[in-house]
Design a protein around this motif. Structure first.
Motif, mmCIF file in Angstrom:
data_model
loop_
_atom_site.group_PDB
_atom_site.id
_atom_site.type_symbol
_atom_site.label_atom_id
_atom_site.label_comp_id
_atom_site.label_asym_id
_atom_site.label_seq_id
_atom_site.Cartn_x
_atom_site.Cartn_y
_atom_site.Cartn_z
ATOM 1 N N UNK A 52 36.378 -5.791 30.792
ATOM 2 C CA UNK A 52 35.359 -6.756 30.372
ATOM 3 C C UNK A 52 33.990 -6.091 30.317
ATOM 4 N N UNK A 53 33.156 -6.604 29.410
ATOM 5 C CA UNK A 53 31.792 -6.096 29.227
ATOM 6 C C UNK A 53 30.978 -7.211 28.591
ATOM 7 N N UNK A 54 29.684 -7.268 28.872
ATOM 8 C CA UNK A 54 28.874 -8.279 28.173
ATOM 9 C C UNK A 54 28.269 -7.673 26.918
ATOM 10 N N UNK A 55 28.025 -8.533 25.928
ATOM 11 C CA UNK A 55 27.577 -8.059 24.616
ATOM 12 C C UNK A 55 26.054 -8.099 24.562
ATOM 13 N N UNK A 56 25.450 -6.986 24.956
ATOM 14 C CA UNK A 56 23.989 -6.866 24.903
ATOM 15 C C UNK A 56 23.548 -5.988 23.742
#
Length: 341
Positions: free
Chosen positions: A231-235
């Motif tokens: 998982x990763x956040x979309x920045x």
């Protein structure tokens, strides 16, 4: 006479006292917050996750169109988003600010009102930080602290071949919101009497000015018994984040163009600006949605989720990272998102 109070009138300790007066603690793990040389946290048997992010005036935000309250909220949200991307629960933050001489006590209070609102929303405690002067505009640095049970953290390196690629919400809206704000700023500079035309673009402008960390999805996945494999956040943009996961997991990926989630207001605005909506979705950035992978066996649990889109599948590393169209064509993806330097 001005109704605003210069910072020099209250001093550093008076300012800290003003900030602390409105802070309420939410977590039992916070033993001591603002007011001493350091905060004291006692998380028990859980693991601690820590993330830090910095926002600089003129680089990450423009106060011409970014209200200080929204900025304070966003500064917290983007850090909580990093904790969410670890599958963890955010518990505390520290906030460092550097201020120029033009800022008043009331301006700082407005900034911290946004910070406080975000703390209330995400149930995190503001436990400290630092204040200093700046000769180069406003600087905000937030450190977020979270906790998670041992073995429950989700990293970027766990994606496996045949995993489903999922994304929350919709993409590209924050980027198009920024285009609207920049356009209205130029119009205002040319004619200060002109009123900004933002009413029909409230959603995408809001996605830029006041993004939300997707803690709701993190909690929802746990309730459904789903633990993402990565998982990763979309920045920095969907393409860039997908490249991070694939590189660290040693895999490839196929993303299906028709499965990419987009808001209608974003699509229409992109056409107005003569910008390819796909570019906004893949490379726009600042959406702060979550990109994650799950085992194929979780398909039934997610296929009808109203706020999660299954956009692709993890493949062998040798196949590369590709975008597939409904006609069966496939093109290598390029990561062209935000670059910090």
């Amino acid at each position: 006479m001005s109704d605003y109070t210069p910072l020099s009138e209250v001093g550093e300790f008076g300012l800290i006292r003003l900030i602390n007066e409105k802070i309420e603690l939410n977590n039992l793990s916070t033993i001591k917050g603002i007011g001493d040389d350091a905060a004291i946290l006692e998380p028990g048997e859980k693991q601690i996750v820590v993330s830090s992010d910095m926002l600089l005036e003129g680089v990450h935000f423009d106060l011409t169109f970014c209200p200080l309250k929204h900025l304070g909220y966003k500064a917290v949200a983007v850090n909580v988003s990093d904790i969410a991307a670890m599958n963890a629960k955010p518990t505390q933050i520290t906030v460092n600010i550097a201020l120029g001489a033009r800022y008043t006590v009331e301006a700082v209070e407005e900034l911290y009102e946004g910070i406080r609102l975000a703390c209330d929303n995400y149930k995190v405690d503001l436990v400290g930080g630092d204040t200093t002067s700046s000769h180069a505009g406003l600087v905000i640095s937030v450190t977020a602290i979270g906790e998670i049970a041992k073995g429950e953290a989700v990293l970027r390196n766990g994606a496996k071949v045949n995993d489903l690629i999922c994304v929350t919400g919709d993409l590209g809206a924050a980027y198009m919101g920024l285009q609207i704000l920049e356009r209205e700023k130029q119009a205002f500079m040319a004619n200060p009497e002109m009123q900004p035309e933002l009413e029909s673009k409230q959603y995408i402008v809001g996605r830029q000015l006041r993004p939300e960390a997707r803690m709701d999805v993190v909690y929802d996945l746990k309730e459904r018994g789903i633990k993402p494999t990565s998982m990763i956040d979309i920045s920095d943009g969907l393409a860039s984040e997908l490249f991070h996961i694939c590189k660290q997991s040693g895999v490839g990926a196929t993303v299906y163009k028709d499965n990419l989630p987009a808001d209608e207001q974003m699509l229409q605005t992109a056409l107005e600006f003569n910008i390819d909506p796909l570019t906004c979705i893949m490379n726009g950035g600042e959406d702060y949605e979550l990109l994650f992978t799950v085992p194929l066996t979780d398909h039934e649990k997610l296929k009808n989720h109203p706020d999660i889109s299954i956009i692709g599948v993890i493949t062998e590393e040798s196949e590369g990272i590709n975008l597939a169209t409904k006609h069966g064509n496939s093109y290598p993806l390029k990561a062209q998102g935000w670059s910090h330097f």
